[in-house]
Design an enzyme around this catalytic site. Sequence first.
Site, PDB file in Angstrom:
ATOM      1  CD  GLU A 245      35.650  38.527  38.622  1.00  0.00           C
ATOM      2  OE1 GLU A 245      34.497  38.503  38.166  1.00  0.00           O
ATOM      3  OE2 GLU A 245      35.900  38.451  39.840  1.00  0.00           O
ATOM      4  CG  HIS A 287      32.792  38.136  41.969  1.00  0.00           C
ATOM      5  ND1 HIS A 287      33.032  37.580  40.745  1.00  0.00           N
ATOM      6  CD2 HIS A 287      31.560  37.704  42.332  1.00  0.00           C
ATOM      7  CE1 HIS A 287      32.001  36.841  40.371  1.00  0.00           C
ATOM      8  NE2 HIS A 287      31.092  36.911  41.325  1.00  0.00           N
ATOM      9  N   GLY A 310      48.280  32.867  22.741  1.00  0.00           N
ATOM     10  CA  GLY A 310      47.687  31.907  21.824  1.00  0.00           C
ATOM     11  C   GLY A 310      46.218  31.638  22.033  1.00  0.00           C
TER      12      GLY A 310
END
EC number: 2.3.3.8
Length: 622
Positions: A245, A287, A310
């Site tokens: 997040e 949060h 990747g």
Amino acid sequence: MEVIQQFPTYPGSIMATGQIFSRTTQALFYNYKQLPIQRMLDFDFLCGRETPSVAGIINPGAEGFQKLFFGQEEIAIPVHSTIEAACAAHPTADVFINFASFRSAAASSKLALKQPTIRVVAIIAEGVPELDTKELISYARLNNKVVIGPATVGGIQAGAFKIGDTAGTIDNIIQCKLYRPGSVGFVSKSGGMSNELYNTIARVTDGLYEGIAIGGDVFPGSTLSDHVLRFNNIPQIKMIVVLGELGGRDEYSLVEALKSGKIHKPVCAWVSGTCARLFKSEVQFGHAGAKSGGVMESAQAKNKALKDAGAVVPTSYEAFESVIKETFEKLAEEGKIAPVKEITPPQIPEDLNSAIKSGKVRAPTHIISTISDDRGEEPCYAGVPMSTIVEKGMGVGDVISLLWFKRSLPRYCTQFIEICVMLCADHGPCVSGAHNTIVTARAGKDLVSSLVSGLLTIGPRFGGAIDDAARYFKDAYERKLSPYEFVEGMKKQGIRVPGIGHRIKRGDNRDKRVELLQLFARTHFPSTKYMEYAVEVETYTLSKANNLVMNVDGAIGTLFLDLLVGSGMFTKPEIDEIVSIGYLNGLFVLARSIGLIGHTFDQKRLKQPLYRHPWEDVLYTK
């Protein structure tokens, strides 16, 4: 110049290098909460564990056992008052689940980490002070231990072990196939989004192997990359799913791990919070750590960095499921994932209360109560709310009429009851009940013990003759026996007439209590036929002996018959039942309790020593 919040670095090795849970993992649960513990035990049963995953409960200041269910079986889990005692009693329990509040979570977690048997500490509370959290992280890493949280729901290893409320209800766990292991490792900051992803993973892969919610506070005890690196070392995990997040730079440690080749398993990742760019000012999401401190902490920058390193990153959260599915199917085609054998989990027995509410079962009650009800906003006595009793100025007699007779009696009836209680409250320190209470109180016993020792003397010879008086006088009156027939008939049976006779009072020195009761009844009762019959019997018995006067038992017994009959509120079978099951003796027990309590307090107030009966008052004989 952009200010980037730097996360602290800690010396020492990574917190753990592989699997931290198994089918034999056991935990200590700090600060008893029934629901999350029961959910852990239900998950154990669902997974076919042989032993419960909760070894002990720590409830500061309390010891004993808590009853919970392990499948169909009810078990007793030990409760310990200290962390040290619990760890000593359960040396194989290596997970500490901390449900303490944010005020005490750090101290209790630190103490748990210091125990040699504890390897993993999960801190559920939000808002733990950041300085305390940093100290916990430092200590854990220096001692090669794992901290999950703060502000976490916990973690789960499918088919093996789960922390507290992780994965929610049993229905959700079954839907997400968490009762058996799959091939996917998952880590997220959010506990709520973890449930969403567990469902997604179950739909498009063979299921979850392990899932961790690291917590949403600014400084999590363990990071996304910590757990991804662990997953990389667990052979059963074939692919990794990460949900980050915006805010902070935790995801960049994962970027570095990917770039340096430390992770050789496919990683599907998404960082939520891309909508933050639509707001003109800085946005704080749910949060504490979900707040972008600049471009580098934005969801877009993190997603790009992960993709460049990747990871398989979708174009949006909506496309995350497709990316996970495609990655799994590719591994399956390459033969890197073996098919998982599906199993049918056992049925979790439903709690009785839940089943009753849902109408699935009906269960008999164990107790019937018709006199009071405490289920509403206020207690009710025989259907009368407590507030009504107070507002109408009802007295003790009214309360007795409601609780004993289940109806509101006329005022003269409740007054009579109150007079009986007042007149029978005490009869001096020399009667057997008071004497027993005084001796017991002087022996240093408590109030209840002293009271009971006096009450136990009540019986046919002391204060317990009211029912018998009512019973025998009622029978004689209804059979139309003359006083002579009644008394002589009792004599032939070897039975003394209850309610007649006194150790002190005489025909020329009547019991004042009896006179007061008779005066009140003749003034207020519609009828006093039973009492007048008793007076006739007394006249006959006085002709035989001057001490055979009516005593207070006889007066109350016969007058209560007049009350019950004269009020018109009781049927004949009801009156017979009241007399037969001891209602009237109950009046004496209630009244005399007042005096016995008084004698107890009197002796303790006077600080009287242990009573010893004098020798000269004992006849010693061979």
